[in-house]
Motif scaffolding. Structure first.
Motif, short mmCIF file in Angstrom:
data_model
loop_
_atom_site.label_atom_id
_atom_site.label_comp_id
_atom_site.label_asym_id
_atom_site.label_seq_id
_atom_site.Cartn_x
_atom_site.Cartn_y
_atom_site.Cartn_z
N UNK A 7 44.37 -49.54 0.92
CA UNK A 7 44.28 -50.74 0.10
C UNK A 7 44.18 -50.41 -1.38
N UNK A 8 43.43 -51.23 -2.06
CA UNK A 8 43.38 -51.24 -3.52
C UNK A 8 42.76 -49.97 -4.11
N UNK A 9 41.45 -49.80 -4.00
CA UNK A 9 40.80 -48.60 -4.54
C UNK A 9 41.26 -47.36 -3.77
N UNK A 10 41.46 -47.50 -2.47
CA UNK A 10 41.87 -46.37 -1.65
C UNK A 10 43.19 -45.76 -2.08
N UNK A 11 44.13 -46.58 -2.55
CA UNK A 11 45.41 -46.05 -3.01
C UNK A 11 45.22 -45.15 -4.22
N UNK A 12 44.38 -45.59 -5.15
CA UNK A 12 44.12 -44.79 -6.35
C UNK A 12 43.35 -43.52 -6.00
N UNK A 13 42.38 -43.64 -5.09
CA UNK A 13 41.61 -42.47 -4.68
C UNK A 13 42.51 -41.44 -4.00
N UNK A 15 52.17 -50.78 1.40
CA UNK A 15 51.06 -51.37 0.64
C UNK A 15 50.68 -50.46 -0.52
N UNK A 16 50.56 -49.17 -0.26
CA UNK A 16 50.22 -48.21 -1.31
C UNK A 16 51.30 -48.23 -2.39
N UNK A 17 52.56 -48.28 -1.98
CA UNK A 17 53.66 -48.31 -2.95
C UNK A 17 53.61 -49.56 -3.81
N UNK A 18 53.23 -50.70 -3.20
CA UNK A 18 53.16 -51.95 -3.97
C UNK A 18 52.02 -51.92 -4.99
N UNK A 19 50.96 -51.17 -4.69
CA UNK A 19 49.81 -51.07 -5.59
C UNK A 19 50.08 -50.09 -6.72
N UNK A 20 50.60 -48.92 -6.37
CA UNK A 20 50.77 -47.85 -7.35
C UNK A 20 52.14 -47.85 -8.02
N UNK A 21 53.08 -48.55 -7.42
CA UNK A 21 54.44 -48.54 -7.94
C UNK A 21 55.23 -47.32 -7.49
N UNK A 22 54.66 -46.55 -6.56
CA UNK A 22 55.35 -45.37 -6.04
C UNK A 22 54.72 -44.99 -4.71
N UNK A 23 55.46 -44.22 -3.93
CA UNK A 23 54.92 -43.72 -2.67
C UNK A 23 54.08 -42.47 -2.93
N UNK A 24 53.19 -42.18 -2.02
CA UNK A 24 52.38 -40.96 -2.11
C UNK A 24 52.87 -39.98 -1.04
#
Length: 205
Positions: free
Chosen positions: A1-7, A32-41
């Motif tokens: 999710x939200x904070x988790x994507x950044x972490x 979901x992560x891509x939609x939050x960060x604008x990129x895949x991890x």
């Protein structure tokens, strides 16, 4: 999710092996992560499970640190179970796995002691149950982060909704503080924006 994507993004940059667990399918979680960060991890392993009922021992096997951002936003369904029971089970499983470094995302006392406790009672009760379980199972080795409203992405959005005039803390700072907890660099209770900013600084460059 939200904070988790950044972490997850921060942990990857530090060379960590990252497993992201959520109720979503791996494909949904990745999107979901891509939609939050604008990129895949690239390099993240996505696992689908429900923390309120699943056996967590497998996903925790071999882990050296855990961050729990699990929760149901104020106003959502099953707020007490999603914020309370899920995190109680996570804290118990982390203890059973012998993992000392644990970061839990709670809620600022400024919010939990204000009108939100009457408006979103089950949300606050669930968060309190989770914090108590973290302290009971992991004691002083755990990090309990208590942010108020969190600003970042999606653009213009803050979570959870807070009272008018309340300042938001950057999602990046919350994530950096959580990573510091997962790496064993910070522990204890960190309540409010200024304390979270200070905890984020403990991560270093």
């Amino acid at each position: 999710g939200y904070v988790g994507a950044y972490a997850s993004q921060i942990l990857l940059a530090k060379g960590a092996d990252v497993i992201v667990a959520s109720r979503k399918t791996p494909a949904e979680a990745q999107d979901k992560v891509k939609s939050i960060l604008g990129k895949s991890l690239d390099g993240v392993k996505y696992v689908s499970l429900d923390a309120t009922s699943a056996d967590l021992s497998g996903v925790l096997s071999g882990a050296t640190g855990v961050i729990s951002c699990v929760g149901i936003a104020p106003g959502g369904s099953n707020q007490r179970e999603g914020n309370g029971k899920a995190n109680v089970r996570i804290a118990e499983a982390v203890k059973a796995a012998g993992i000392a470094n644990f970061a839990y995302l709670g809620v600022a006392s400024e919010l939990s002691n204000g009108p939100i406790k009457f408006i979103f009672g089950d949300y606050v009760k669930g968060k309190a149950e989770a914090e108590a379980a973290v302290v009971k199972n992991l004691g002083g080795s755990a990090l309990i982060l208590e942010p108020g409203i969190i600003a970042g992405a999606p653009p213009g959005e803050v979570r959870p909704p807070g009272p008018p005039g309340m300042s938001a803390v950057s999602v990046d700072e919350v994530a950096r503080a959580a990573v510091a907890g997962a790496l064993g660099l910070k522990s204890g209770k960190v309540d409010g924006n200024a304390a979270i900013t200070a905890a984020a600084a403990s991560l270093g460059a």
